[in-house]
Scaffold this motif. Structure first.
Motif, PDB file in Angstrom:
ATOM      1  N   LEU A   2      -2.196  -9.749  -0.054  1.00 24.21           N
ATOM      2  CA  LEU A   2      -1.268  -8.867   0.378  1.00 24.21           C
ATOM      3  C   LEU A   2      -1.009 -10.625   1.445  1.00 24.21           C
ATOM      4  O   LEU A   2      -1.358 -10.036   2.049  1.00 24.21           O
ATOM      5  N   ASP A   7       4.215  -8.414  -0.264  1.00 22.50           N
ATOM      6  CA  ASP A   7       3.293  -7.966  -1.765  1.00 22.50           C
ATOM      7  C   ASP A   7       3.050  -6.843  -0.355  1.00 22.50           C
ATOM      8  O   ASP A   7       2.785  -5.813  -1.208  1.00 22.50           O
ATOM      9  N   VAL A   8       3.142  -6.418   0.800  1.00 16.61           N
ATOM     10  CA  VAL A   8       2.393  -5.107   1.152  1.00 16.61           C
ATOM     11  C   VAL A   8       4.231  -4.236   0.084  1.00 16.61           C
ATOM     12  O   VAL A   8       3.178  -2.628   0.140  1.00 16.61           O
ATOM     13  N   GLU A  11       2.935  -3.414  -3.347  1.00 17.33           N
ATOM     14  CA  GLU A  11       1.650  -2.414  -3.129  1.00 17.33           C
ATOM     15  C   GLU A  11       1.791  -1.588  -2.850  1.00 17.33           C
ATOM     16  O   GLU A  11       1.155  -0.553  -3.169  1.00 17.33           O
ATOM     17  N   LEU A  12       2.859  -0.749  -1.936  1.00 18.32           N
ATOM     18  CA  LEU A  12       2.659   0.129  -1.463  1.00 18.32           C
ATOM     19  C   LEU A  12       3.567   1.117  -2.242  1.00 18.32           C
ATOM     20  O   LEU A  12       3.614   2.348  -2.373  1.00 18.32           O
ATOM     21  N   LYS A  15       1.330   2.567  -4.852  1.00 20.23           N
ATOM     22  CA  LYS A  15       0.199   3.574  -4.465  1.00 20.23           C
ATOM     23  C   LYS A  15       1.193   4.721  -5.025  1.00 20.23           C
ATOM     24  O   LYS A  15       0.627   5.796  -4.442  1.00 20.23           O
ATOM     25  N   THR A 146      -3.539   5.238   3.025  1.00 23.89           N
ATOM     26  CA  THR A 146      -3.503   4.630   1.974  1.00 23.89           C
ATOM     27  C   THR A 146      -1.869   3.394   2.405  1.00 23.89           C
ATOM     28  O   THR A 146      -2.522   2.329   2.456  1.00 23.89           O
ATOM     29  N   GLU A 149      -4.634   1.449   4.318  1.00 25.53           N
ATOM     30  CA  GLU A 149      -5.500   0.577   3.687  1.00 25.53           C
ATOM     31  C   GLU A 149      -4.824  -0.797   3.258  1.00 25.53           C
ATOM     32  O   GLU A 149      -5.553  -1.914   3.737  1.00 25.53           O
ATOM     33  N   THR A 150      -3.426  -0.363   3.550  1.00 24.05           N
ATOM     34  CA  THR A 150      -2.456  -1.479   2.502  1.00 24.05           C
ATOM     35  C   THR A 150      -2.565  -2.094   3.518  1.00 24.05           C
ATOM     36  O   THR A 150      -2.999  -3.742   3.989  1.00 24.05           O
ATOM     37  N   ARG A 153      -5.718  -4.948   4.578  1.00 27.03           N
ATOM     38  CA  ARG A 153      -6.199  -5.810   3.930  1.00 27.03           C
ATOM     39  C   ARG A 153      -4.738  -6.956   4.382  1.00 27.03           C
ATOM     40  O   ARG A 153      -5.705  -8.382   4.427  1.00 27.03           O
ATOM     41  N   TYR A 154      -3.504  -6.379   4.830  1.00 23.77           N
ATOM     42  CA  TYR A 154      -2.834  -7.654   5.201  1.00 23.77           C
ATOM     43  C   TYR A 154      -3.266  -8.175   6.310  1.00 23.77           C
ATOM     44  O   TYR A 154      -3.440  -9.873   6.699  1.00 23.77           O
ATOM     45  N   TRP A 332       7.797   4.402   0.741  1.00 24.26           N
ATOM     46  CA  TRP A 332       7.921   2.907   1.139  1.00 24.26           C
ATOM     47  C   TRP A 332       8.191   2.498   2.735  1.00 24.26           C
ATOM     48  O   TRP A 332       8.724   1.730   3.215  1.00 24.26           O
TER      49      TRP A 332
END
Length: 375
Positions: A2, A7-8, A11-12, A15, A146, A149-150, A153-154, A332
């Protein structure tokens, strides 16, 4: 990896397509012990508004890159002042006791919910820093969204404090929407009541950030804003962004806020920031009719200060039921809030002074009406 908001977003989106009941990761014995410890620490610090408010500040002092911790500290101070207002000089004369208790329950539940959600996130970040590696796989065990959480990490890879702060605003307001605003009990007993509409009409929802302006020795300066349409998730997120921008708009204001926060521990009494206007001891005679005391946020000559009790004398600690409902994250597109423009002002003093005067007039009008009815 991320490494960017693009990228986020990817990822979302992924998810969103996964089932919400996906299996949690397997844990080592050490991880389990960390989870138990974080849960216990969160419980101990989530006793009341004063303990929460102090915990946010201590975390910010340790990790100033987590901007939301300072924003959360200051908003939590305001929640505390709103709680003690319910037992203070003016609102006890305006609101029946039943409404005072319902409003406190509403504010306390919201304050508890936010801390219960956010403090484990802080603790997992702390653990990650100590161990020098990403420990965010622990977040699902605290029912963290979630989405967050993403975003953690970013942040771990990017160090983007602004984006993390706005993500936390989105997350906490979405949590409150799900658990508090849409709660049928609070809809019936708080947000749909005449008292709540009066509360909004009188503009008693000022958010104040006291600060020591450089080179000034008189009473503290104030910046902040007025919450509009509190029951609108969209408006609350934008308001949170405005408050964030107001707080972090300049090094001078940030330094002044930190200086004041260091020097004035939170008690819940408005005496914390304006001891010449508020006192934590009631100076008024019981049962005496209220007479106007405030003009332009200054006491009239010979007038008593307004009573504003500390939280520990206003309300006892309240028990809470744990909440383990599903993740609020469904779309998202909430990422769009990160780049949405805000209207920065921060001027609050005149509005706040007028609010106090309006409340005084409302108290006097109510007392005059009651006297007329008794005759």
């Amino acid at each position: 990896m991320l490494d960017s908001l693009s990228d986020v977003k990817k990822e979302l989106k992924k998810k969103m397509k996964k089932k919400s009941d996906c299996l949690l990761p397997c844990l080592s014995e050490n991880d389990r012990q960390c989870i138990d410890l974080i849960r216990e620490q969160t419980k101990q610090l989530n006793q009341n508004n004063v303990t929460r408010t102090q915990a946010y500040f201590q975390f910010y002092l340790q990790y100033p890159e987590i901007h939301w911790a300072l924003l959360g500290h200051l908003i939590s101070r305001n929640v505390g002042w709103n709680m003690t207002d319910l037992k203070g000089e003016l609102l006890t004369k305006l609101l029946p006791e039943k409404d005072q208790e319902a409003f406190f329950s509403f504010l306390e539940r919201g304050s508890w919910l936010v801390f219960q959600d956010v403090y484990p996130q802080f603790s997992v970040y702390d653990l990650s820093v100590i161990r020098g590696k990403d420990m965010f796989h622990l977040l699902p065990f605290f029912y963290t969204s979630t989405f967050m959480e993403t975003m953690w990490r970013y942040f771990w890879r990017s160090g983007d404090s602004y984006t993390l702060a706005i993500a936390m605003i989105i997350n906490e307001q979405s949590q409150l929407e799900k658990e508090l605003i849409q709660n049928n009990h609070f809809k019936k007993n708080v947000t749909s009541t005449v008292s709540f509409k009066m509360y909004e009409f009188l503009r008693m929802n000022n958010i104040l950030f006291p600060y020591n302006a450089e080179g000034k020795s008189e009473k503290v300066s104030l910046i902040g804003g007025i919450s509009q349409q509190f029951t609108s998730l969209h408006e609350r997120i934008l308001f949170g962004k405005n408050l964030y921008a107001t707080l972090f708009q300049s090094e001078e204001i940030l330094a002044g806020v930190l200086k004041w926060a260091h020097e004035c521990p939170h008690t819940g009494s408005r005496k914390d920031y304006w001891p010449d206007l508020f006192n934590d001891v009631n100076e008024s005679l019981p049962r005496s009719l209220y007479k106007r005391r405030v003009k332009n946020c200054m006491l009239k000559e010979g007038a008593n200060r307004l009573y504003s009790p500390p939280l520990k004398y206003a309300w006892p600690d309240a028990p809470h039921e744990d909440t383990k409902s599903g993740d609020w994250f469904r779309d998202w597109h909430v990422l769009d809030y990160i780049n949405k423009e805000v209207s920065l002002n921060g001027e609050i003093l005149k509005n706040y002074c007028k609010t106090l005067e309006k409340i005084e007039l409302a108290v006097m009008a109510k007392e005059a009406l009651l006297l007329r009815e008794e005759k």
